[in-house]
Design an enzyme around this catalytic site. Sequence first.
Site, mmCIF file in Angstrom:
data_model
loop_
_atom_site.group_PDB
_atom_site.id
_atom_site.type_symbol
_atom_site.label_atom_id
_atom_site.label_comp_id
_atom_site.label_asym_id
_atom_site.label_seq_id
_atom_site.Cartn_x
_atom_site.Cartn_y
_atom_site.Cartn_z
ATOM 1 N N ASN A 121 49.609 -17.828 -29.353
ATOM 2 C CA ASN A 121 50.319 -16.635 -28.874
ATOM 3 C C ASN A 121 49.854 -16.234 -27.462
ATOM 4 O O ASN A 121 49.178 -17.002 -26.785
ATOM 5 C CB ASN A 121 50.199 -15.474 -29.855
ATOM 6 C CG ASN A 121 51.503 -14.703 -29.947
ATOM 7 O OD1 ASN A 121 52.093 -14.366 -28.925
ATOM 8 N ND2 ASN A 121 51.960 -14.442 -31.153
ATOM 9 N N ARG A 122 50.234 -15.023 -27.043
ATOM 10 C CA ARG A 122 50.115 -14.652 -25.624
ATOM 11 C C ARG A 122 48.859 -13.877 -25.288
ATOM 12 O O ARG A 122 48.376 -13.087 -26.115
ATOM 13 C CB ARG A 122 51.340 -13.814 -25.211
ATOM 14 C CG ARG A 122 52.613 -14.616 -25.248
ATOM 15 C CD ARG A 122 53.839 -13.789 -24.959
ATOM 16 N NE ARG A 122 54.994 -14.677 -24.857
ATOM 17 C CZ ARG A 122 55.665 -15.157 -25.897
ATOM 18 N NH1 ARG A 122 55.322 -14.824 -27.127
ATOM 19 N NH2 ARG A 122 56.676 -15.976 -25.712
ATOM 20 N N HIS A 169 49.998 -19.883 -25.925
ATOM 21 C CA HIS A 169 49.577 -21.034 -26.728
ATOM 22 C C HIS A 169 48.551 -21.935 -26.041
ATOM 23 O O HIS A 169 48.679 -23.168 -26.036
ATOM 24 C CB HIS A 169 50.814 -21.853 -27.137
ATOM 25 C CG HIS A 169 51.738 -21.123 -28.075
ATOM 26 N ND1 HIS A 169 51.319 -20.127 -28.927
ATOM 27 C CD2 HIS A 169 53.087 -21.241 -28.294
ATOM 28 C CE1 HIS A 169 52.347 -19.680 -29.632
ATOM 29 N NE2 HIS A 169 53.442 -20.328 -29.263
ATOM 30 N N HIS A 226 52.467 -24.731 -35.437
ATOM 31 C CA HIS A 226 53.761 -24.294 -34.926
ATOM 32 C C HIS A 226 54.944 -25.055 -35.529
ATOM 33 O O HIS A 226 55.925 -25.331 -34.832
ATOM 34 C CB HIS A 226 53.771 -24.398 -33.403
ATOM 35 C CG HIS A 226 54.621 -23.369 -32.721
ATOM 36 N ND1 HIS A 226 55.982 -23.273 -32.919
ATOM 37 C CD2 HIS A 226 54.309 -22.383 -31.858
ATOM 38 C CE1 HIS A 226 56.460 -22.284 -32.182
ATOM 39 N NE2 HIS A 226 55.469 -21.727 -31.530
ATOM 40 N N SER A 227 54.881 -25.377 -36.832
ATOM 41 C CA SER A 227 56.034 -26.050 -37.454
ATOM 42 C C SER A 227 57.203 -25.078 -37.572
ATOM 43 O O SER A 227 57.016 -23.892 -37.856
ATOM 44 C CB SER A 227 55.665 -26.571 -38.844
ATOM 45 O OG SER A 227 54.886 -27.735 -38.712
ATOM 46 N N TYR A 228 58.398 -25.618 -37.330
ATOM 47 C CA TYR A 228 59.642 -24.856 -37.529
ATOM 48 C C TYR A 228 60.245 -25.337 -38.841
ATOM 49 O O TYR A 228 60.497 -26.527 -39.005
ATOM 50 C CB TYR A 228 60.659 -25.186 -36.442
ATOM 51 C CG TYR A 228 60.380 -24.649 -35.075
ATOM 52 C CD1 TYR A 228 59.329 -25.127 -34.303
ATOM 53 C CD2 TYR A 228 61.233 -23.701 -34.503
ATOM 54 C CE1 TYR A 228 59.116 -24.656 -33.019
ATOM 55 C CE2 TYR A 228 61.016 -23.230 -33.212
ATOM 56 C CZ TYR A 228 59.962 -23.711 -32.479
ATOM 57 O OH TYR A 228 59.758 -23.257 -31.208
ATOM 58 N N ASP A 245 60.503 -12.153 -32.939
ATOM 59 C CA ASP A 245 59.429 -12.913 -32.287
ATOM 60 C C ASP A 245 58.249 -11.956 -32.163
ATOM 61 O O ASP A 245 57.824 -11.604 -31.073
ATOM 62 C CB ASP A 245 59.899 -13.419 -30.912
ATOM 63 C CG ASP A 245 58.956 -14.467 -30.326
ATOM 64 O OD1 ASP A 245 57.933 -14.758 -30.965
ATOM 65 O OD2 ASP A 245 59.261 -14.984 -29.237
ATOM 66 N N GLU A 264 53.765 -18.339 -38.031
ATOM 67 C CA GLU A 264 52.505 -18.771 -37.425
ATOM 68 C C GLU A 264 51.416 -17.782 -37.817
ATOM 69 O O GLU A 264 51.381 -16.665 -37.312
ATOM 70 C CB GLU A 264 52.651 -18.812 -35.901
ATOM 71 C CG GLU A 264 53.793 -19.679 -35.408
ATOM 72 C CD GLU A 264 54.281 -19.255 -34.018
ATOM 73 O OE1 GLU A 264 53.448 -19.147 -33.103
ATOM 74 O OE2 GLU A 264 55.481 -19.010 -33.863
HETATM 75 C C1 GLA Z 1 55.960 -18.703 -30.085
HETATM 76 C C2 GLA Z 1 56.321 -17.541 -29.285
HETATM 77 C C3 GLA Z 1 57.740 -17.605 -28.880
HETATM 78 C C4 GLA Z 1 58.068 -18.912 -28.226
HETATM 79 C C5 GLA Z 1 57.667 -20.037 -29.131
HETATM 80 C C6 GLA Z 1 57.846 -21.377 -28.499
HETATM 81 O O1 GLA Z 1 56.257 -18.591 -31.365
HETATM 82 O O2 GLA Z 1 56.034 -16.324 -29.910
HETATM 83 O O3 GLA Z 1 58.043 -16.558 -27.999
HETATM 84 O O4 GLA Z 1 57.383 -19.015 -27.003
HETATM 85 O O5 GLA Z 1 56.336 -19.924 -29.501
HETATM 86 O O6 GLA Z 1 59.099 -21.587 -27.976
#
Ligand code: GLA
Length: 386
Positions: free
Chosen positions: A115-116, A141, A215-217, A287, A350
């Site tokens: 995350n940020r 990340h 970070h799996s979708y 998000d 996540e």
């Molecule tokens: C995370 C962030 C999102 C985006 C994704 C990757 O989950 O919270 O904003 O950046 O990664 O695309």
Amino acid sequence: MKKTSINLLILFAFLCIFGCNKKENQSKTQAQPMENIQVSDYGVTSKGDSIKKYTLTNKNGMKLEVINFGGIITSLTAPDKKGKYEDVVLGFTKPEDYFNGNPYYFGALIGRYGNRIANAKFTLDGKSYDIDKNDGPNSLHGGKEGFHTKFWNIEPLKDTKFPTLKLTYTSADGEEGYPGKLTTTVFYTLTDDNALEISYEAETDKPAVVNLTQHSYFNLSGNFSKTILDHELQINADKFLPVNETLIPTGEQKAVKGSPFDFTVSKPIGKDINADDDQLKKGKGYDHNWILNGSGLRSIAKVYHPESGRVMEVLTDEPGVQFYSGNFLDGKFDAKTGGKNELRTGLCLETQHFPDSPNQPNFPSTELKPGQKYHSKTIYKFSVKK
Ligand code: GLA
């Protein structure tokens, strides 16, 4: 005793010893699921590293595929209500798309800081650090060359109950601007009750900040060109963290009650996603980080896909989860099942500490000191509802 009886006795004793040995060998084989881990060539990076793929299979035939680039999960199958196993994680069709940037962080291990971090800087023990600015003014990340771009050493473990991979990566002091040489170990285990267990460990030689995640979708329909808006989601969280325009938490811990962020009772993801809500606008959908109820390893979320009957339960010992509804998926890449990875065709849960913790003294700390051991565990468990 007659000679024939003696011979028979010897034969019986021999058969018994042989039989027992056989049984012992069988149980040894059962305790060594190495046969359940296959290794194959996956591709070669532009730096010339040859990448391997490890395929773990459990007793039900569920499969997990992992590569030693970024610790990336390239495939994970789960059964539907008819017992059909299909891939449920998004990914690229070409290996080089993982190697050359992986813009969506598909399937990757994320570090050192998931995350940020606001303005790509923080202060630790009175010293300020500038880290890689790769997301507008912020760091996301772990920076451009985060753990998702690294070559991980993978060791399939012997003598474990279930097939397990041990992944290690040592990040140098100063990598992407972060202090401390960080040794990270991640275990991926595929259990016989169809759960993927992920355990993270890390140690540092200097005060550091750490926040590891995966970070799996997921798309439980097994068709990656369909959106996840029909998936029903429940999150055990009474509060979430509102964000500013660049997705940094404002510091407020807001009750979800009465808002589109209320997932305390299961609802389709698409139900409120387009509501007229300032936070949904800022996130371009969901998000955000939910502040999970309780502590310790506990069930924190459930995803249900009614059509296939697939259910994914998430357990973690982390205080938060970033629920990301795939708002930056933009149809630029082919989906594994045909079509494209379009907007909202995958969702991420996540598990993590809160975003920007190094700059937010009211959040649980993400500091790791020398001599301490970082531990974190998350389980994605699959089942069906008929
Ligand atoms: C995370 C962030 C999102 C985006 C994704 C990757 O989950 O919270 O904003 O950046 O990664 O695309």
